[in-house]
Design a protein around this motif. Structure first.
Motif, PDB file in Angstrom:
ATOM      1  N   SER A  92      24.011  51.957 -36.927  1.00 40.04           N
ATOM      2  CA  SER A  92      22.638  51.571 -36.635  1.00 40.04           C
ATOM      3  C   SER A  92      21.758  51.674 -37.878  1.00 40.04           C
ATOM      4  O   SER A  92      20.814  50.905 -38.033  1.00 40.04           O
ATOM      5  CB  SER A  92      22.065  52.408 -35.495  1.00 40.04           C
ATOM      6  N   ASN A  93      22.051  52.633 -38.784  1.00 40.07           N
ATOM      7  CA  ASN A  93      21.305  52.711 -40.039  1.00 40.07           C
ATOM      8  C   ASN A  93      21.526  51.455 -40.868  1.00 40.07           C
ATOM      9  O   ASN A  93      20.596  50.937 -41.464  1.00 40.07           O
ATOM     10  CB  ASN A  93      21.725  53.933 -40.847  1.00 40.07           C
ATOM     11  N   ARG A  94      22.744  50.990 -40.896  1.00 42.51           N
ATOM     12  CA  ARG A  94      23.071  49.772 -41.634  1.00 42.51           C
ATOM     13  C   ARG A  94      22.343  48.584 -41.020  1.00 42.51           C
ATOM     14  O   ARG A  94      21.776  47.755 -41.732  1.00 42.51           O
ATOM     15  CB  ARG A  94      24.581  49.551 -41.641  1.00 42.51           C
ATOM     16  N   LYS A  95      22.349  48.502 -39.710  1.00 44.04           N
ATOM     17  CA  LYS A  95      21.672  47.395 -39.037  1.00 44.04           C
ATOM     18  C   LYS A  95      20.182  47.435 -39.335  1.00 44.04           C
ATOM     19  O   LYS A  95      19.571  46.406 -39.647  1.00 44.04           O
ATOM     20  CB  LYS A  95      21.927  47.438 -37.529  1.00 44.04           C
ATOM     21  N   LYS A 145      22.310  37.512 -42.480  1.00 48.24           N
ATOM     22  CA  LYS A 145      22.379  36.994 -41.104  1.00 48.24           C
ATOM     23  C   LYS A 145      23.809  37.044 -40.575  1.00 48.24           C
ATOM     24  O   LYS A 145      24.032  37.412 -39.416  1.00 48.24           O
ATOM     25  CB  LYS A 145      21.829  35.568 -41.054  1.00 48.24           C
ATOM     26  N   VAL A 146      24.785  36.718 -41.415  1.00 47.89           N
ATOM     27  CA  VAL A 146      26.190  36.777 -41.004  1.00 47.89           C
ATOM     28  C   VAL A 146      26.578  38.231 -40.713  1.00 47.89           C
ATOM     29  O   VAL A 146      27.218  38.518 -39.701  1.00 47.89           O
ATOM     30  CB  VAL A 146      27.117  36.164 -42.079  1.00 47.89           C
ATOM     31  N   ALA A 147      26.173  39.140 -41.589  1.00 44.26           N
ATOM     32  CA  ALA A 147      26.501  40.557 -41.391  1.00 44.26           C
ATOM     33  C   ALA A 147      25.878  41.088 -40.097  1.00 44.26           C
ATOM     34  O   ALA A 147      26.539  41.812 -39.343  1.00 44.26           O
ATOM     35  CB  ALA A 147      26.031  41.381 -42.587  1.00 44.26           C
ATOM     36  N   LEU A 148      24.640  40.722 -39.841  1.00 50.46           N
ATOM     37  CA  LEU A 148      23.986  41.166 -38.600  1.00 50.46           C
ATOM     38  C   LEU A 148      24.688  40.602 -37.370  1.00 50.46           C
ATOM     39  O   LEU A 148      24.867  41.312 -36.370  1.00 50.46           O
ATOM     40  CB  LEU A 148      22.509  40.766 -38.597  1.00 50.46           C
ATOM     41  N   GLU A 149      25.087  39.358 -37.432  1.00 48.44           N
ATOM     42  CA  GLU A 149      25.805  38.750 -36.305  1.00 48.44           C
ATOM     43  C   GLU A 149      27.134  39.474 -36.061  1.00 48.44           C
ATOM     44  O   GLU A 149      27.500  39.741 -34.922  1.00 48.44           O
ATOM     45  CB  GLU A 149      26.043  37.261 -36.554  1.00 48.44           C
ATOM     46  N   ARG A 150      27.820  39.821 -37.144  1.00 47.69           N
ATOM     47  CA  ARG A 150      29.092  40.541 -37.003  1.00 47.69           C
ATOM     48  C   ARG A 150      28.855  41.932 -36.407  1.00 47.69           C
ATOM     49  O   ARG A 150      29.637  42.399 -35.586  1.00 47.69           O
ATOM     50  CB  ARG A 150      29.821  40.627 -38.340  1.00 47.69           C
ATOM     51  N   ILE A 151      27.768  42.586 -36.796  1.00 49.38           N
ATOM     52  CA  ILE A 151      27.433  43.892 -36.221  1.00 49.38           C
ATOM     53  C   ILE A 151      27.177  43.727 -34.728  1.00 49.38           C
ATOM     54  O   ILE A 151      27.668  44.508 -33.909  1.00 49.38           O
ATOM     55  CB  ILE A 151      26.221  44.518 -36.936  1.00 49.38           C
ATOM     56  N   GLN A 187      28.377  41.616 -32.772  1.00 49.69           N
ATOM     57  CA  GLN A 187      29.644  41.321 -32.098  1.00 49.69           C
ATOM     58  C   GLN A 187      30.590  42.519 -32.102  1.00 49.69           C
ATOM     59  O   GLN A 187      31.696  42.443 -31.576  1.00 49.69           O
ATOM     60  CB  GLN A 187      30.354  40.139 -32.788  1.00 49.69           C
ATOM     61  N   GLY A 188      30.163  43.621 -32.736  1.00 48.27           N
ATOM     62  CA  GLY A 188      31.005  44.812 -32.809  1.00 48.27           C
ATOM     63  C   GLY A 188      32.057  44.739 -33.899  1.00 48.27           C
ATOM     64  O   GLY A 188      33.004  45.520 -33.908  1.00 48.27           O
ATOM     65  N   LYS A 189      31.896  43.799 -34.843  1.00 52.69           N
ATOM     66  CA  LYS A 189      32.875  43.615 -35.912  1.00 52.69           C
ATOM     67  C   LYS A 189      32.284  43.921 -37.298  1.00 52.69           C
ATOM     68  O   LYS A 189      32.868  43.556 -38.303  1.00 52.69           O
ATOM     69  CB  LYS A 189      33.369  42.170 -35.913  1.00 52.69           C
ATOM     70  N   GLY A 190      31.169  44.581 -37.326  1.00 54.00           N
ATOM     71  CA  GLY A 190      30.442  44.785 -38.568  1.00 54.00           C
ATOM     72  C   GLY A 190      31.127  45.626 -39.612  1.00 54.00           C
ATOM     73  O   GLY A 190      30.806  45.528 -40.785  1.00 54.00           O
ATOM     74  N   GLU A 191      32.056  46.446 -39.206  1.00 56.65           N
ATOM     75  CA  GLU A 191      32.721  47.328 -40.167  1.00 56.65           C
ATOM     76  C   GLU A 191      34.154  46.894 -40.460  1.00 56.65           C
ATOM     77  O   GLU A 191      34.881  47.615 -41.122  1.00 56.65           O
ATOM     78  CB  GLU A 191      32.677  48.767 -39.662  1.00 56.65           C
ATOM     79  N   GLU A 192      34.536  45.718 -39.980  1.00 59.51           N
ATOM     80  CA  GLU A 192      35.885  45.238 -40.283  1.00 59.51           C
ATOM     81  C   GLU A 192      35.799  43.978 -41.142  1.00 59.51           C
ATOM     82  O   GLU A 192      34.885  43.174 -41.021  1.00 59.51           O
ATOM     83  CB  GLU A 192      36.702  44.983 -39.015  1.00 59.51           C
ATOM     84  N   CYS A 193      36.768  43.840 -42.019  1.00 62.94           N
ATOM     85  CA  CYS A 193      36.825  42.712 -42.935  1.00 62.94           C
ATOM     86  C   CYS A 193      37.041  41.421 -42.151  1.00 62.94           C
ATOM     87  O   CYS A 193      37.925  41.349 -41.296  1.00 62.94           O
ATOM     88  CB  CYS A 193      37.964  42.914 -43.933  1.00 62.94           C
ATOM     89  N   GLU A 194      36.237  40.412 -42.436  1.00 64.81           N
ATOM     90  CA  GLU A 194      36.368  39.149 -41.713  1.00 64.81           C
ATOM     91  C   GLU A 194      37.587  38.345 -42.167  1.00 64.81           C
ATOM     92  O   GLU A 194      37.969  37.392 -41.510  1.00 64.81           O
ATOM     93  CB  GLU A 194      35.095  38.306 -41.819  1.00 64.81           C
ATOM     94  N   VAL A 195      38.225  38.756 -43.267  1.00 66.23           N
ATOM     95  CA  VAL A 195      39.414  38.056 -43.751  1.00 66.23           C
ATOM     96  C   VAL A 195      40.689  38.703 -43.218  1.00 66.23           C
ATOM     97  O   VAL A 195      41.507  38.049 -42.579  1.00 66.23           O
ATOM     98  CB  VAL A 195      39.438  38.009 -45.303  1.00 66.23           C
ATOM     99  N   LEU A 204      26.771  47.569 -50.614  1.00 64.64           N
ATOM    100  CA  LEU A 204      26.540  46.173 -50.229  1.00 64.64           C
ATOM    101  C   LEU A 204      26.461  46.083 -48.709  1.00 64.64           C
ATOM    102  O   LEU A 204      27.421  45.680 -48.062  1.00 64.64           O
ATOM    103  CB  LEU A 204      27.683  45.280 -50.723  1.00 64.64           C
ATOM    104  N   PRO A 205      25.346  46.453 -48.124  1.00 59.72           N
ATOM    105  CA  PRO A 205      25.277  46.512 -46.661  1.00 59.72           C
ATOM    106  C   PRO A 205      25.525  45.170 -45.975  1.00 59.72           C
ATOM    107  O   PRO A 205      25.888  45.139 -44.812  1.00 59.72           O
ATOM    108  CB  PRO A 205      23.866  47.026 -46.381  1.00 59.72           C
ATOM    109  N   TYR A 206      25.377  44.069 -46.684  1.00 63.68           N
ATOM    110  CA  TYR A 206      25.588  42.757 -46.071  1.00 63.68           C
ATOM    111  C   TYR A 206      26.984  42.198 -46.297  1.00 63.68           C
ATOM    112  O   TYR A 206      27.279  41.078 -45.891  1.00 63.68           O
ATOM    113  CB  TYR A 206      24.539  41.747 -46.551  1.00 63.68           C
ATOM    114  N   THR A 207      27.864  43.000 -46.913  1.00 62.46           N
ATOM    115  CA  THR A 207      29.217  42.499 -47.144  1.00 62.46           C
ATOM    116  C   THR A 207      29.970  42.377 -45.824  1.00 62.46           C
ATOM    117  O   THR A 207      29.730  43.121 -44.880  1.00 62.46           O
ATOM    118  CB  THR A 207      29.998  43.385 -48.122  1.00 62.46           C
ATOM    119  N   THR A 208      30.869  41.416 -45.775  1.00 68.29           N
ATOM    120  CA  THR A 208      31.700  41.217 -44.579  1.00 68.29           C
ATOM    121  C   THR A 208      33.178  41.232 -44.935  1.00 68.29           C
ATOM    122  O   THR A 208      34.003  40.922 -44.093  1.00 68.29           O
ATOM    123  CB  THR A 208      31.347  39.890 -43.882  1.00 68.29           C
TER     124      THR A 208
END
Length: 106
Positions: A2-5, A65-71, A73-81, A94-98
């Motif tokens: 939530s701090n990251r968000k 915006k992508v990072a927030l959407e991933r958060i 969706q519950g996927k904010g702390e996992e690599c999208e690759v 880098l709080p917006y990294t995905t």
């Protein structure tokens, strides 16, 4: 998380405000170009710098915006690759990294 968000929401708001200032500058809301040709040249040069800053800001805003959407969706702390957890230290820097470090190098 939530701090990251919250941090990302703050960054998002700051970037949106910055974009508004850049757009106001480009639309000459502060006044038209100076009549002096040297001053006009300087103002035009400033416009080019503002254009570059505006583009960088738009890219960063899109990443946030992508990072927030991933958060959301519950996927904010996992690599999208690769799907592995992103190192919390990377998220702090880098709080917006995905993506994780390995995939970012990739």
């Amino acid at each position: 998380m939530s701090n990251r968000k919250a941090e990302l929401e703050t960054l998002k708001a700051d970037l949106i405000a910055r974009l508004e200032r850049y757009e106001a500058h480009q639309q000459r809301k502060g006044g038209a170009l100076d009549k002096d040709s040297e001053e006009q040249a300087s103002q035009i040069q400033n416009d080019e710098v503002v254009d570059s800053l505006e583009e960088e800001t738009r890219v960063e805003l899109a990443q946030i915006k992508v990072a927030l959407e991933r958060i959301n969706q519950g996927k904010g702390e996992e690599c999208e690759v690769c799907g592995k957890p992103i190192d919390p230290r990377r998220l702090q820097v880098l709080p917006y990294t995905t993506v994780c470090v390995d995939c970012a190098k990739g």
